[in-house]
Scaffold this active site. Structure first.
Site, PDB file in Angstrom:
ATOM      1  N   GLU A  60      -6.062  -9.477   3.251  1.00 52.76           N
ATOM      2  CA  GLU A  60      -5.151  -8.715   4.303  1.00 52.76           C
ATOM      3  C   GLU A  60      -5.144  -9.547   5.275  1.00 52.76           C
ATOM      4  O   GLU A  60      -6.213  -9.816   6.158  1.00 52.76           O
ATOM      5  CB  GLU A  60      -5.674  -7.290   4.562  1.00 52.76           C
ATOM      6  CG  GLU A  60      -5.276  -6.317   3.614  1.00 52.76           C
ATOM      7  CD  GLU A  60      -6.013  -4.911   4.252  1.00 52.76           C
ATOM      8  OE1 GLU A  60      -5.618  -4.585   5.451  1.00 52.76           O
ATOM      9  OE2 GLU A  60      -6.250  -4.248   3.507  1.00 52.76           O
ATOM     10  N   GLU A 116       0.866  -1.142   0.072  1.00 52.72           N
ATOM     11  CA  GLU A 116      -0.040  -0.111  -0.109  1.00 52.72           C
ATOM     12  C   GLU A 116       0.830   1.243   0.113  1.00 52.72           C
ATOM     13  O   GLU A 116       2.104   0.959   0.642  1.00 52.72           O
ATOM     14  CB  GLU A 116      -0.937   0.137   1.162  1.00 52.72           C
ATOM     15  CG  GLU A 116      -1.826   1.089   1.463  1.00 52.72           C
ATOM     16  CD  GLU A 116      -2.943   1.029   2.471  1.00 52.72           C
ATOM     17  OE1 GLU A 116      -2.815  -0.027   3.253  1.00 52.72           O
ATOM     18  OE2 GLU A 116      -3.629   1.875   2.671  1.00 52.72           O
ATOM     19  N   ASN A 144      -6.647   1.247   3.150  1.00 53.64           N
ATOM     20  CA  ASN A 144      -7.373   2.452   3.284  1.00 53.64           C
ATOM     21  C   ASN A 144      -7.104   3.665   2.180  1.00 53.64           C
ATOM     22  O   ASN A 144      -7.970   4.413   1.803  1.00 53.64           O
ATOM     23  CB  ASN A 144      -7.160   3.166   4.722  1.00 53.64           C
ATOM     24  CG  ASN A 144      -7.563   2.015   5.642  1.00 53.64           C
ATOM     25  OD1 ASN A 144      -8.300   1.221   5.247  1.00 53.64           O
ATOM     26  ND2 ASN A 144      -7.007   1.990   6.961  1.00 53.64           N
ATOM     27  N   ASN A 170     -12.048  -0.918  -0.919  1.00 46.59           N
ATOM     28  CA  ASN A 170     -11.398  -1.562   0.353  1.00 46.59           C
ATOM     29  C   ASN A 170     -12.265  -1.314   1.842  1.00 46.59           C
ATOM     30  O   ASN A 170     -12.672  -0.130   2.114  1.00 46.59           O
ATOM     31  CB  ASN A 170      -9.996  -0.902   0.646  1.00 46.59           C
ATOM     32  CG  ASN A 170      -9.368  -1.502   1.784  1.00 46.59           C
ATOM     33  OD1 ASN A 170      -9.071  -2.725   1.739  1.00 46.59           O
ATOM     34  ND2 ASN A 170      -9.184  -0.702   2.698  1.00 46.59           N
ATOM     35  N   GLU A 171     -12.417  -2.345   2.411  1.00 50.21           N
ATOM     36  CA  GLU A 171     -12.821  -2.057   3.972  1.00 50.21           C
ATOM     37  C   GLU A 171     -14.064  -0.987   3.845  1.00 50.21           C
ATOM     38  O   GLU A 171     -14.187  -0.268   4.831  1.00 50.21           O
ATOM     39  CB  GLU A 171     -11.818  -1.948   4.823  1.00 50.21           C
ATOM     40  CG  GLU A 171     -10.976  -3.085   5.033  1.00 50.21           C
ATOM     41  CD  GLU A 171     -10.098  -2.841   6.181  1.00 50.21           C
ATOM     42  OE1 GLU A 171      -9.924  -1.966   6.853  1.00 50.21           O
ATOM     43  OE2 GLU A 171      -9.324  -3.798   6.294  1.00 50.21           O
ATOM     44  N   GLN A 207       1.785  -6.254   5.310  1.00 47.17           N
ATOM     45  CA  GLN A 207       2.055  -6.076   3.885  1.00 47.17           C
ATOM     46  C   GLN A 207       3.466  -6.669   3.564  1.00 47.17           C
ATOM     47  O   GLN A 207       3.639  -7.530   4.364  1.00 47.17           O
ATOM     48  CB  GLN A 207       1.720  -4.539   3.720  1.00 47.17           C
ATOM     49  CG  GLN A 207       0.577  -3.882   4.128  1.00 47.17           C
ATOM     50  CD  GLN A 207       0.433  -2.684   3.675  1.00 47.17           C
ATOM     51  OE1 GLN A 207       1.177  -1.809   3.122  1.00 47.17           O
ATOM     52  NE2 GLN A 207      -0.677  -2.141   4.037  1.00 47.17           N
ATOM     53  N   TYR A 217      -6.236  -9.191  11.365  1.00 51.23           N
ATOM     54  CA  TYR A 217      -4.822  -8.924  12.091  1.00 51.23           C
ATOM     55  C   TYR A 217      -5.068  -9.450  13.321  1.00 51.23           C
ATOM     56  O   TYR A 217      -5.912  -9.506  14.042  1.00 51.23           O
ATOM     57  CB  TYR A 217      -4.799  -7.321  12.168  1.00 51.23           C
ATOM     58  CG  TYR A 217      -4.539  -6.965  10.709  1.00 51.23           C
ATOM     59  CD1 TYR A 217      -3.091  -7.024  10.029  1.00 51.23           C
ATOM     60  CD2 TYR A 217      -5.586  -6.131  10.128  1.00 51.23           C
ATOM     61  CE1 TYR A 217      -2.819  -6.541   8.801  1.00 51.23           C
ATOM     62  CE2 TYR A 217      -5.211  -5.771   8.803  1.00 51.23           C
ATOM     63  CZ  TYR A 217      -4.008  -5.853   8.111  1.00 51.23           C
ATOM     64  OH  TYR A 217      -4.037  -5.234   6.841  1.00 51.23           O
TER      65      TYR A 217
END
Ligand code: AHR
Length: 503
Positions: free
Chosen positions: A291, A26, A71, A171-172, A352, A243
């Site tokens: 992710e 990212e 993000n 994304n999200e 990442q 995560y």
């Protein structure tokens, strides 16, 4: 303590999609700038890309890299990153409260992907933008020529289209932290319309719609159901993120979090089936776990910038988790889960790849090195290709907030028919006991050990640094044996191992 495992040639889960060993990069912190791109670095190639990082990534044999966010993508104008570098605008990145120079854009990323031998997976901005932006970006990237956007790509130096197959629809979008956050209905409609437009350009694209940001989100799991009700017929994968953190410094509970991951996958797989049945659909939708990683070590340090009190720095050292030995075990458990869920998880991306919650770290003008978690990711990616075996594992267990009987021995097995090998990835979660593990190999011809790698360390908190790059690294194991159809190996407390046999 003892554990037993049955590996039968005919009991299989699925062919593992190579793309479960993907990664994510990212525009965040020093992932791109000083991570992959550092024109003044002694190892930089003619494109300004760090050669030492390229070498470390190549060794991982990463099949796909997701880009540019995260993000970041939810307020990103991809056109800012094309054309002559000196004319590219500096923008404020609202997601990470930083400045973005746009020195790297889709052309530079594509060239880097070619250098490391990986496929691109691109995300479109469905936060501050929508259908129009997505169709233009797609035309720029994939159309051969003779249209406004494709001719602009050619003018900018790239004649052939890149033919990117995998596209993330935002994304999200369930997260209130996202620029342009939406509720499930709003997002589902936008994603369906975007997917429809993208398919009008090319039916064969693989489209990935946003699922939940994690399984603790208040909208989970209704989010998945509602979004899929809008998009089921137009998409191929639903994206999940998770995560992991050892915030209370309780290693047994931390390692038990793998159960939470498994439940998350199982629940979303069930939701996919529910919507499929409701739609009377013949097609399948899979999970793109794009992710995943351990993320918590750097949280406190990052607060100032993330809260907006650090100004708008360019490429500050954000999310630079320094991983320890304990994290090796967690990453091994996560990868084992993906192998065992290879029937539904077809893409996964470690988040990442460089500097930002990453297996690879760099110093500006200095070295690049492998963090502790580089190794279990390397072993799975290098040797976890083939067919996932439906192992029958029997191990004593323990209770955590995430599961009543979490096995001390966690194992996955992969049969690679092309090179005639079996690879087992094993984690012992026991605090203090070695576990003698016997694997009964059924239906395979004679077997012999070809590789045995062990990761243990007396200090769970040991880390690798620029000055001590191999404090936590795998060592060749000695104790694994095959006797007839029986493989035996002793797993020391808190250890990760890979055992490979030729059959
Ligand atoms: O990987 C870091 C961030 O985590 C990503 O930008 C976002 O998608 C997630 O919340």
């Amino acid at each position: 303590m003892k554990a037993s495992v049955i590996a039968n040639k005919d009991y299989t889960i699925a062919k593992i999609d190579d793309r479960v060993y993907g990664a994510f990069l990212e525009h965040l912190g020093r992932a791109v700038y000083e991570g992959i791109y550092e024109p003044d670095h002694p190892s930089a190639d003619t494109n300004g890309m760090r050669g030492d990082v390229i070498d470390l990534v190549k060794k991982l044999n990463v099949p796909v890299v997701r880009y540019p966010g995260g993000n970041f993508v939810s307020a990103y104008n991809w056109e800012d990153g094309i054309g002559p570098r000196e004319e590219r605008p500096v923008r404020l990145d609202l997601a990470w409260h930083t400045s973005e120079s746009n020195a790297v854009g889709v052309h530079e990323f594509a060239d880097w992907c070619a250098s490391v031998g990986t496929e691109m997976m691109l995300a479109v901005n469905l936060g501050s933008r929508g259908v129009d932006d997505a169709r233009n970006f797609l035309e720029y990237v994939n159309h051969p020529g003779g249209s406004y956007w494709s001719d602009l790509r050619i003018k900018n130096g790239r004649k052939e289209p890149w033919n990117v197959k995998m596209w993330c629809l935002g994304n999200e979008m369930d997260g209130p932290w996202q620029v342009g956050h939406k509720d499930a209905d709003e997002y589902g409609k936008l994603a369906a319309n975007t997917a429809r437009a993208m398919r009008m350009f090319d039916q064969s694209l693989e489209l990935i719609v946003c699922g939940s940001s994690n399984s603790d989100m208040p909208s989970y799991p209704d989010w998945e159901r509602i979004v899929l009700e809008h998009t089921y017929d137009h998409v191929d994968h639903i994206s999940l993120h998770m995560y992991f953190a050892n915030r209370d410094d309780n290693t047994p509970n931390y390692l038990g979090l793998a159960e939470k991951l498994d439940t998350y996958i199982e629940t979303v797989a069930a939701t996919i089936k529910q919507v499929k049945a409701k739609k009377k659909s013949k097609k399948d939708v899979y999970i793109s776990f794009d992710e995943w990683n351990v993320w918590y070590h750097s949280n406190k340090k990052d607060r100032e910038i993330l809260d907006g009190n650090g100004g708008w720095p360019h490429a500050p050292g954000l999310l630079e988790d320094i991983y320890n030995f304990e994290d090796v075990l967690m990453v091994g458990l996560i990868l084992n889960t993906f192998i065992r869920r290879s029937d539904v998880v077809k893409i996964a991306c470690i988040a990442q790849l460089v500097n930002v919650i990453a297996p690879i770290m760099t110093e500006k003008g200095g070295p690049a090195w492998a963090q502790t978690i580089y190794y279990p990711y390397y072993f799975a990616s290098a040797f976890g290709r083939g067919t996932a075996l439906q192992l029958v594992a029997n191990s004593p267990g323990y209770e955590t907030p995430h599961g009543k009987n979490t096995a001390f021995v966690d194992v996955s097995g992969v049969h690679n028919e092309d090179d005639g090998t079996l690879s087992f990835f094993l984690v012992n979660r026991h605090t203090s006991e070695s576990i003698e593990t016997k694997v009964s190999l059924q239906g395979f011809a004679e077997a012999s050990i070809i590789d045995h790698q062990v990761m243990t360390h007396p200090d769970l908190k040991a880390v690798n640094t620029a000055g001590n790059q191999e404090e936590v690294a795998p060592k060749k194991g000695t104790g694994a044996k095959v006797n007839g159809d029986r493989l035996s190996v002793v797993l020391p407390p808190y250890s990760y191992q890979m055992v490979r046999v030729k059959i």
